[in-house]
Write an enzyme that holds these catalytic residues in place. Structure first.
Site: not given
Ligand code: CAO
Length: 416
Positions: A96, A137, A139, A169, A248
């Site tokens: 995710n 993205k 939350y 979530d 309902g």
């Molecule tokens: N090794 C190297 N890189 C890693 C890694 C690992 N083990 N795990 C994660 N990363 C990197 C990813 O590849 C990503 O890199 P790039 O953006 O440079 O390609 C980076 O970490 C960030 O990942 P992200 O975009 O998922 O993280 P974020 O904190 O910026 O955003 C969230 C978080 C939740 C808003 C986003 O992941 C999202 O929109 N997810 C989909 C919807 C979702 O599930 N939201 C619910 C979360 S629960 O409240």
């Protein structure tokens, strides 16, 4: 006892709540779930809202039980090499990340299925592929607003309101688990994996379908008879917020009980189910209402439903919420005390069923969590502690055929 999902290998590339809730559920049911986390930091929830310094936060421990933790930097060539091996040997990859992150890492759906045609790749995103917001993205509360929950929750004279329940979530995670299990069943027939995608917006909307029902009724009729706005207030052309009205055909409301002045949860939810009208009247000491034409039918009651609720509140004034429910249950009236989290934590029935359970953790001692809400006749899901960051790195690497020297090389490259 053999657990139903034993032997299913899952790469858990999830973080925060939506993805981890899904893989935790599958781990309870026997899947071998390896959580892949960035070396040094891991899932951000390990450090969010900590109640004990330097110890994994409850946010993490309550969503990652029964898993293994492998640290792996999947942006380094050595990390990619390990992930490639894992993909070849696993059944499901769950992720995710933000939109496009897996592709940018070099593990697109096409790449993964070339490595392992049996692989099921399951993703949570905020919005579905092709949606005009699919680059966002997301939350929890963002999803509640996008899925129709916020516009229909709260009171008519207040702003849109989000729910405490994790509709965006954990709910999305549960939808994803259903999708993964369906794809696993499908694979038994075809021998092929597939992509499973669930959006948080869609999952919220799936739980708000009765509000889409109401929009269509409103479009046709101009009013909604079960909402507090009927018949004295006004309706616009959109489904309004209905406060605590029953969604309902049964009117209901949150009603004050003894002690409400000081206890924020001294309330019950009271439902006036049509066929329970006579028992309700008897319970309230109002037998004359049973035949009174102003009260006898749901239609007759609706114009003065709040006067009826006021009368019920007068009856409740000298009863605690628990005493009230104990009386009302004898009359077959659907009702419940409004329970606080403290009351739920100590509820003997929830403890006995395993829905509230204590888990021993290496560093934080014992903590409470919510166990499996799904009960089986032949499986009793046991909740075990969440892993420490990288706790199983050596074990997982060894199972992939890495020697001690190989593991040292990966450490040297800071890939694990
Ligand atoms: N090794 C190297 N890189 C890693 C890694 C690992 N083990 N795990 C994660 N990363 C990197 C990813 O590849 C990503 O890199 P790039 O953006 O440079 O390609 C980076 O970490 C960030 O990942 P992200 O975009 O998922 O993280 P974020 O904190 O910026 O955003 C969230 C978080 C939740 C808003 C986003 O992941 C999202 O929109 N997810 C989909 C919807 C979702 O599930 N939201 C619910 C979360 S629960 O409240």
């Amino acid at each position: 006892m053999t657990k139903p999902l034993e032997g299913i290998k899952i790469i858990d590339f999830t973080h925060v709540q939506a993805g981890p809730a899904c893989t935790q559920l599958l781990a309870w049911f026997g899947a071998d779930v390896v959580k892949v986390e960035r070396p040094g930091s891991g899932d951000v929830t390990r450090t969010q809202l900590r109640d004990i310094p330097d110890v994994d936060a409850l946010y993490f421990t309550m969503l990652n039980s029964n898993k293994k933790s492998l640290t792996l930097d999947t942006k380094k060539p050595e990390g990619k090499e390990v992930l490639t091996k894992l993909i070849k040997e696993s059944d499901v990859l769950v992720e995710n990340f933000g939109p496009g992150a897996l592709d940018r890492m070099g593990f697109s759906w096409d790449t993964i299925r070339e490595l392992n045609p049996k692989m099921i790749v399951a993703s949570v995103k905020g919005f579905s592929d092709g949606h005009h917001y699919d680059d966002l993205k997301v939350y929890e509360n963002v999803a509640q607003c996008a899925g129709g929950a916020a516009s229909t929750t709260g009171f008519w004279d207040g702003p849109p309101t989000v729910s405490a329940a994790a509709l965006g979530d954990s709910n999305t995670g549960m939808h994803l688990a259903i999708g993964i299990l369906t794809a696993l069943m499908g694979r038994q027939k075809t021998g092929k994996g597939q992509r499973v995608a669930v959006s948080m917006q869609d999952s919220v909307l799936n739980l708000c379908r009765v509000k889409l029902r109401d929009q269509q009724r409103l479009d046709r009729l101009g009013y909604l008879e079960e909402y507090p706005q009927y018949p004295h207030g006004e309706f616009s052309d959109v489904v309004p917020r209905g406060g605590n009205a029953g969604g309902g055909g049964q009117p209901g409301w949150v009603l004050k009980c003894k002690g409400w002045e000081t206890d924020p949860n001294a309330y019950i939810y009271f439902t006036i189910q049509g066929h329970a009208w006579a028992p309700i009247c008897r319970a309230l000491g109002k037998p004359e209402w049973i035949e009174d034409p102003h009260y006898a039918t749901p239609q007759a009651r609706q114009p003065h439903i709040f006067d009826i609720f006021n009368t019920i509140e007068q009856w409740l004034a000298d009863k605690t919420k628990f005493e009230a429910v104990d009386i009302l249950r004898k009359f077959d009236i659907p009702c419940s005390p409004v329970l606080s989290m403290k009351e739920i934590a100590n509820d003997p029935s929830l403890r006995a069923s395993g829905t509230i359970t204590e888990v021993a953790h290496k560093e934080r001692g014992t903590y409470l969590t919510v166990g499996s809400p799904i009960k089986f006749s032949d499986l009793k899901p046991e909740v075990t502690a969440s892993p420490l960051l990288g706790e199983h790195t050596d074990e997982v690497l060894a199972s992939l055929g890495y020697s001690n020297e190989d593991i040292a090389r990966l450490r040297e490259a800071q890939a694990v």
